[in-house]
Design an enzyme around this catalytic site. Structure first.
Site, PDB file in Angstrom:
ATOM      1  N   TYR A 146      -1.412  -0.662  -2.580  1.00  0.00           N
ATOM      2  CA  TYR A 146      -1.120   1.245  -2.822  1.00  0.00           C
ATOM      3  C   TYR A 146      -1.389   0.478  -4.077  1.00  0.00           C
ATOM      4  O   TYR A 146      -1.557  -0.548  -4.955  1.00  0.00           O
ATOM      5  CB  TYR A 146       0.849   0.879  -2.362  1.00  0.00           C
ATOM      6  N   LYS A 177      -4.143   0.108   5.891  1.00  0.00           N
ATOM      7  CA  LYS A 177      -3.599   1.369   4.825  1.00  0.00           C
ATOM      8  C   LYS A 177      -3.395   1.001   3.913  1.00  0.00           C
ATOM      9  O   LYS A 177      -3.171   0.380   2.875  1.00  0.00           O
ATOM     10  CB  LYS A 177      -1.496   0.641   5.953  1.00  0.00           C
TER      11      LYS A 177
END
Length: 265
Positions: A146, A177
């Site tokens: 992220y 992810k």
């Protein structure tokens, strides 16, 4: 890729279509006990019954979620953590090892990195060390990547998300992810920059089941490899049916309307 890692990876990612449904359950360390994760054994059983490929949790919860019967399901053990009580909540630190994860029966391990955080360098160093250990032991690595920090203006911007995904790949992740960028074309650019499967995060709770299913469907059209979605799955009022609907989209190429009928909406 060593055979051991390949075998374990096939327990997480379907060997036929290269896609996966992962349900993360690591929220308790960050914010405490949350709805849907009080009875871990029940939740894991519901995810397996629905047809999820794997669940993800911290090492101490494995004993709480283990079942002696029911459908098989893959296990990913999360190795990094921080809490919402800390002023450094975006700085993740390692709280487990690959060796521990193997002792607990893990098929895969995961590490969370927030690029842009003032302590980014520490998380990158952790990711690099875990990747080396994963190669040594033949266990796959999922990197949760992220962009969260004072210089990050938009963590969903396609260029930023693509950068996050690329860092995960370059430092040794077998699955990456990242957040969904909001549309097929922009997410296709993220996927194109990676030579490993890319799965999407679920993010904040969504208002409708259709919204969840549409996001998943669109990410697959962009070339994504599936999902790693937690709260929008395990807190859904009809979560077993939702997982079945997600499985129809991810593994059976159903469209959103077809999946909605499985949920009963």
């Amino acid at each position: 890729m060593y055979l051991g890692k390949k075998i374990r990876l096939e327990r997480i990612i379907d060997r036929e279509d290269g896609r996966t449904i992962i349900v993360p359950m690591d929220h308790g360390v960050t914010v405490g006990a949350v709805a849907g994760l009080i009875d871990m054994r029940e939740t894991v059983n519901d995810m397996a019954t629905g047809g999820a490929d794997a669940v993800l949790m911290h090492k101490g919860l494995v004993r709480c979620g283990h079942r002696n019967a029911g459908s098989d399901i893959g296990l990913i053990i999360h190795l990094s953590a921080s809490t919402a009580l800390s002023p450094y909540g975006n700085t993740k630190t390692l709280v487990g090892t690959v060796e521990e994860a193997l002792k607990h029966g893990a098929d895969c391990v995961s590490v969370h990195v927030n690029l842009g955080d003032p302590n980014e360098r520490l998380m990158l160093a952790d990711l690099g060390r875990v990747a080396e250990s994963c190669d040594n032991w033949g266990i796959p690595l999922l990197a949760m990547m992220y962009a969260r920090g004072p210089q990050v203006q938009n963590g969903f911007d396609k260029t930023v998300v693509a950068h996050c995904a690329r860092v995960g790949v370059e430092l040794g992740a077998d699955i990456v992810k990242v957040p969904y960028t909001g549309d097929v074309d922009s997410f296709a650019e993220v996927v194109a920059a990676c030579c490993v499967p890319v799965v999407i995060a679920g993010g904040e709770r969504m208002d409708s089941t259709r919204q969840i299913l549409q996001m998943v469907y669109d990410s697959l059209q962009a070339g994504g490899a599936g999902i790693s979605v937690g709260r929008n799955v395990f807190q859904h009022p009809n979560r077993v049916a939702l997982v079945k609907a997600l499985r129809a989209i991810v593994h059976q190429d159903a469209d959103v309307d077809q999946a909605l009928t499985i949920v009963g909406e």
